[in-house]
Design a protein around this motif. Structure first.
Motif, PDB file in Angstrom:
ATOM      1  N   ALA A 215       0.684  -0.655  -0.088  1.00  0.00           N
ATOM      2  CA  ALA A 215       0.106   0.146   0.012  1.00  0.00           C
ATOM      3  C   ALA A 215       1.457   1.620   0.096  1.00  0.00           C
ATOM      4  CB  ALA A 215      -1.079  -0.590   1.424  1.00  0.00           C
ATOM      5  N   VAL A 216       0.481   2.490  -0.833  1.00  0.00           N
ATOM      6  CA  VAL A 216       1.465   3.729  -0.536  1.00  0.00           C
ATOM      7  C   VAL A 216      -0.054   4.763  -0.732  1.00  0.00           C
ATOM      8  CG1 VAL A 216       2.930   2.782  -2.198  1.00  0.00           C
ATOM      9  CG2 VAL A 216       1.033   3.470  -3.106  1.00  0.00           C
ATOM     10  N   PRO A 217       0.284   6.117  -0.190  1.00  0.00           N
ATOM     11  CA  PRO A 217      -0.649   6.848  -0.136  1.00  0.00           C
ATOM     12  C   PRO A 217      -1.463   7.424  -1.457  1.00  0.00           C
ATOM     13  CG  PRO A 217       1.255   7.919   1.121  1.00  0.00           C
ATOM     14  CD  PRO A 217       1.347   6.763   0.447  1.00  0.00           C
ATOM     15  N   GLY A 218      -2.702   7.665  -0.826  1.00  0.00           N
ATOM     16  CA  GLY A 218      -3.297   7.833  -2.360  1.00  0.00           C
ATOM     17  C   GLY A 218      -4.629   5.690  -2.467  1.00  0.00           C
ATOM     18  N   ASP A 219      -3.886   5.004  -1.734  1.00  0.00           N
ATOM     19  CA  ASP A 219      -4.620   3.747  -2.101  1.00  0.00           C
ATOM     20  C   ASP A 219      -5.892   4.156  -0.684  1.00  0.00           C
ATOM     21  OD1 ASP A 219      -3.137   1.846  -3.835  1.00  0.00           O
ATOM     22  OD2 ASP A 219      -2.272   1.917  -2.127  1.00  0.00           O
ATOM     23  N   VAL A 220      -6.824   2.762  -0.565  1.00  0.00           N
ATOM     24  CA  VAL A 220      -7.767   2.916   0.636  1.00  0.00           C
ATOM     25  C   VAL A 220      -8.183   2.473   1.181  1.00  0.00           C
ATOM     26  CG1 VAL A 220     -10.922   3.349   0.275  1.00  0.00           C
ATOM     27  CG2 VAL A 220      -9.249   4.368  -1.787  1.00  0.00           C
ATOM     28  N   VAL A 221      -8.038   2.620   2.332  1.00  0.00           N
ATOM     29  CA  VAL A 221      -8.939   1.771   4.025  1.00  0.00           C
ATOM     30  C   VAL A 221      -9.709   1.353   3.435  1.00  0.00           C
ATOM     31  CG1 VAL A 221      -8.096   1.691   5.933  1.00  0.00           C
ATOM     32  CG2 VAL A 221      -6.533   2.474   4.716  1.00  0.00           C
ATOM     33  N   ILE A 222     -10.370   0.150   3.632  1.00  0.00           N
ATOM     34  CA  ILE A 222     -11.380  -0.372   3.524  1.00  0.00           C
ATOM     35  C   ILE A 222     -11.847  -1.188   5.240  1.00  0.00           C
ATOM     36  CG2 ILE A 222     -13.736  -2.413   2.991  1.00  0.00           C
ATOM     37  CD1 ILE A 222     -12.975   0.652   0.730  1.00  0.00           C
ATOM     38  N   MET A 223     -12.832  -0.281   6.500  1.00  0.00           N
ATOM     39  CA  MET A 223     -13.039  -1.173   7.046  1.00  0.00           C
ATOM     40  C   MET A 223     -14.823  -1.551   6.827  1.00  0.00           C
ATOM     41  SD  MET A 223     -11.731   1.718   9.710  1.00  0.00           S
ATOM     42  CE  MET A 223      -9.789   2.196  10.008  1.00  0.00           C
ATOM     43  N   PRO A 224     -15.718  -2.296   8.107  1.00  0.00           N
ATOM     44  CA  PRO A 224     -16.752  -2.468   8.075  1.00  0.00           C
ATOM     45  C   PRO A 224     -17.950  -0.915   8.019  1.00  0.00           C
ATOM     46  CG  PRO A 224     -15.910  -3.647   9.393  1.00  0.00           C
ATOM     47  CD  PRO A 224     -14.478  -3.202   8.906  1.00  0.00           C
ATOM     48  N   GLY A 234       1.141   3.628   8.857  1.00  0.00           N
ATOM     49  CA  GLY A 234      -0.169   2.655   8.978  1.00  0.00           C
ATOM     50  C   GLY A 234      -1.408   3.639   9.704  1.00  0.00           C
ATOM     51  N   ASN A 235      -1.343   4.722   8.539  1.00  0.00           N
ATOM     52  CA  ASN A 235      -2.162   6.415   9.180  1.00  0.00           C
ATOM     53  C   ASN A 235      -3.040   5.860   8.312  1.00  0.00           C
ATOM     54  OD1 ASN A 235      -0.753   6.880  11.209  1.00  0.00           O
ATOM     55  ND2 ASN A 235       0.470   7.584  10.097  1.00  0.00           N
ATOM     56  N   ILE A 236      -4.506   6.911   8.127  1.00  0.00           N
ATOM     57  CA  ILE A 236      -5.046   6.722   7.106  1.00  0.00           C
ATOM     58  C   ILE A 236      -6.255   7.987   7.754  1.00  0.00           C
ATOM     59  CG2 ILE A 236      -7.351   6.456   9.005  1.00  0.00           C
ATOM     60  CD1 ILE A 236      -8.710   5.205   6.865  1.00  0.00           C
ATOM     61  N   MET A 237      -6.062   8.637   6.135  1.00  0.00           N
ATOM     62  CA  MET A 237      -6.637  10.246   5.864  1.00  0.00           C
ATOM     63  C   MET A 237      -8.385  10.006   6.137  1.00  0.00           C
ATOM     64  SD  MET A 237      -5.173  13.275   3.536  1.00  0.00           S
ATOM     65  CE  MET A 237      -5.574  12.691   2.517  1.00  0.00           C
ATOM     66  N   ASP A 238      -9.069  10.699   6.534  1.00  0.00           N
ATOM     67  CA  ASP A 238     -10.609   9.676   6.428  1.00  0.00           C
ATOM     68  C   ASP A 238     -11.175  11.434   7.176  1.00  0.00           C
ATOM     69  OD1 ASP A 238      -9.814   9.745   9.011  1.00  0.00           O
ATOM     70  OD2 ASP A 238     -11.224   8.001   9.205  1.00  0.00           O
ATOM     71  N   ALA A 239     -12.765  11.783   6.534  1.00  0.00           N
ATOM     72  CA  ALA A 239     -13.602  11.892   7.425  1.00  0.00           C
ATOM     73  C   ALA A 239     -14.754  11.055   8.145  1.00  0.00           C
ATOM     74  CB  ALA A 239     -14.719  12.645   6.012  1.00  0.00           C
ATOM     75  N   PRO A 240     -13.726  11.239   9.437  1.00  0.00           N
ATOM     76  CA  PRO A 240     -14.268  10.557  10.655  1.00  0.00           C
ATOM     77  C   PRO A 240     -15.891  10.428  10.973  1.00  0.00           C
ATOM     78  CG  PRO A 240     -13.395  12.485  10.886  1.00  0.00           C
ATOM     79  CD  PRO A 240     -13.578  12.581  10.378  1.00  0.00           C
ATOM     80  N   ASP A 241     -16.286  11.575  11.431  1.00  0.00           N
ATOM     81  CA  ASP A 241     -17.995  11.763  11.992  1.00  0.00           C
ATOM     82  C   ASP A 241     -18.313  12.808  12.609  1.00  0.00           C
ATOM     83  OD1 ASP A 241     -16.759  11.783  14.038  1.00  0.00           O
ATOM     84  OD2 ASP A 241     -17.019   9.174  14.949  1.00  0.00           O
ATOM     85  N   THR A 242     -20.414  12.961  12.363  1.00  0.00           N
ATOM     86  CA  THR A 242     -20.353  14.369  12.979  1.00  0.00           C
ATOM     87  C   THR A 242     -19.542  14.842  14.676  1.00  0.00           C
ATOM     88  OG1 THR A 242     -22.201  13.049  12.004  1.00  0.00           O
ATOM     89  CG2 THR A 242     -22.696  14.909  14.334  1.00  0.00           C
ATOM     90  N   GLY A 243     -18.930  16.261  14.303  1.00  0.00           N
ATOM     91  CA  GLY A 243     -18.356  17.293  14.746  1.00  0.00           C
ATOM     92  C   GLY A 243     -17.249  16.904  14.520  1.00  0.00           C
ATOM     93  N   ARG A 244     -16.618  15.579  13.314  1.00  0.00           N
ATOM     94  CA  ARG A 244     -15.126  16.079  13.713  1.00  0.00           C
ATOM     95  C   ARG A 244     -14.804  16.276  11.821  1.00  0.00           C
ATOM     96  NH1 ARG A 244     -11.995  11.279  15.872  1.00  0.00           N
ATOM     97  NH2 ARG A 244     -14.263   9.849  15.610  1.00  0.00           N
ATOM     98  N   TRP A 252      -6.996   2.485  13.519  1.00  0.00           N
ATOM     99  CA  TRP A 252      -7.430   1.978  14.774  1.00  0.00           C
ATOM    100  C   TRP A 252      -7.270   0.822  15.453  1.00  0.00           C
ATOM    101  CZ3 TRP A 252      -9.878   5.178  12.438  1.00  0.00           C
ATOM    102  CH2 TRP A 252     -10.706   4.666  11.667  1.00  0.00           C
ATOM    103  N   THR A 253      -7.926   0.257  14.198  1.00  0.00           N
ATOM    104  CA  THR A 253      -8.590  -0.932  13.855  1.00  0.00           C
ATOM    105  C   THR A 253      -7.713  -2.491  13.179  1.00  0.00           C
ATOM    106  OG1 THR A 253     -10.537  -2.552  14.228  1.00  0.00           O
ATOM    107  CG2 THR A 253      -9.844  -0.800  12.736  1.00  0.00           C
ATOM    108  N   SER A 254      -7.048  -3.913  13.166  1.00  0.00           N
ATOM    109  CA  SER A 254      -6.581  -4.929  12.375  1.00  0.00           C
ATOM    110  C   SER A 254      -8.175  -5.489  11.651  1.00  0.00           C
ATOM    111  CB  SER A 254      -6.990  -5.830  13.292  1.00  0.00           C
ATOM    112  OG  SER A 254      -7.602  -6.391  13.774  1.00  0.00           O
ATOM    113  N   ASN A 255      -9.530  -4.545  11.578  1.00  0.00           N
ATOM    114  CA  ASN A 255     -10.235  -5.170  11.313  1.00  0.00           C
ATOM    115  C   ASN A 255     -10.328  -4.049   9.621  1.00  0.00           C
ATOM    116  OD1 ASN A 255     -12.505  -6.946  10.198  1.00  0.00           O
ATOM    117  ND2 ASN A 255     -13.796  -5.814  11.142  1.00  0.00           N
ATOM    118  N   TYR A 256      -8.979  -4.351   8.612  1.00  0.00           N
ATOM    119  CA  TYR A 256      -9.419  -3.564   7.589  1.00  0.00           C
ATOM    120  C   TYR A 256      -8.718  -4.017   7.137  1.00  0.00           C
ATOM    121  CZ  TYR A 256      -4.465  -2.141   8.667  1.00  0.00           C
ATOM    122  OH  TYR A 256      -3.311  -2.016   8.586  1.00  0.00           O
TER     123      TYR A 256
END
Length: 263
Positions: A215-224, A234-244, A252-256
């Motif tokens: 994996a390189v920056p620009g690929d996509v991390v898929i979680m449930p 080991g980092n992700i750049m994402d739109a997390p949730d309401t208020g952030r 933060w998880t191994s399920n990805y």
């Protein structure tokens, strides 16, 4: 001259009548005795029949069990046993009833969670309403029709995606006025002419799954139920949730898993 005295004929007649009357009474009495005897015999016969019927063993009504009944409990005991009943409830039925009752109860925690979910929905509706009127730039469909970056590269994808750090999360958002997780990825990839659905599962299905080592920056991390750009180390750049807002943070998880799009 002495006269002989003769008994009056009436006396003889009376005597005869009295004899006849006595004979009739005797005959009547004799008939009554015979009749009473017949009745007595009939009554005694009927009584004997009833007694004999009551004395018949219970198994007489079931010839097939006659032999066996001679060596078992009496008919009365058998009837008592036959009438005795017991009801047994399987443990699974009792457990099911208890489980159903427990599941149907609403706890204070569940009520609090429901209230929090409703409050979040209302905040999302307000954010989406303001979001819709706060952006007038090109949309996803505009970028797909005329992509500003026709030459695709993952480095360039990540560079464009970084421009939106700090953009607030808006449920259903797909513009710089506000993004949700899949709307963010869809908007960035549209600038390279790559059309993606606005859903995590749809984007995962269109990507090629690769190992984390590749994996390189620009690929996509898929979680449930969530996705974001892989940011390296080991980092992700994402739109997390309401208020952030969009930011870079550790996964933060191994399920990805990682998918690669556009190549």
């Amino acid at each position: 001259m002495a006269e002989s005295v003769k008994a009056p004929k009436t006396v003889k007649v009376a005597s005869t009548a009295g004899s006849a009357a006595g004979s009739g009474a005797a005959k009547a009495a004799s008939k009554k005795k015979v009749k009473g005897g017949v009745i007595n015999v009939a009554v005694m016969t009927l009584a004997a029949g009833l007694i004999a019927t009551m004395a018949i063993p219970a198994y007489a009504f079931n010839p097939q069990g006659a032999d066996a009944a001679q060596f078992k409990a009496s008919a009365i005991d058998g009837m008592k046993k036959a009438q005795s009943q017991s009801v047994e409830v399987p443990e699974t039925v009792a457990a099911s009833a208890v489980a159903r009752d427990a599941a149907s109860a609403t706890t204070e925690e569940q009520l609090a969670a429901a209230k929090a979910a409703e409050a979040a929905r209302q905040r999302a509706a307000v954010s989406l309403a303001s979001y819709a009127s706060s952006y007038s730039g090109p949309s996803v469909s505009d970028f797909l029709a005329n992509p500003p970056y026709p030459n695709f590269s993952l480095d360039q994808v990540f560079s464009v995606a970084q421009q939106y750090i700090g953009t607030p999360y808006v449920f259903g958002g797909s513009t710089p006025a506000g993004f949700d997780c899949s709307g963010y990825i869809m908007f960035v990839y549209a600038q390279f002419g790559i059309s993606l659905p606005h859903s995590v599962s749809g984007q995962a299905a269109l990507g090629k799954r690769i190992s984390i080592e590749d994996a390189v920056p620009g690929d996509v991390v898929i979680m449930p139920g969530h996705d974001g750009f892989y940011a390296g180390n080991g980092n992700i750049m994402d739109a997390p949730d309401t208020g952030r807002s969009i930011s870079i943070r550790p996964i933060w998880t191994s399920n990805y898993y990682i998918v690669r799009l556009g190549i």
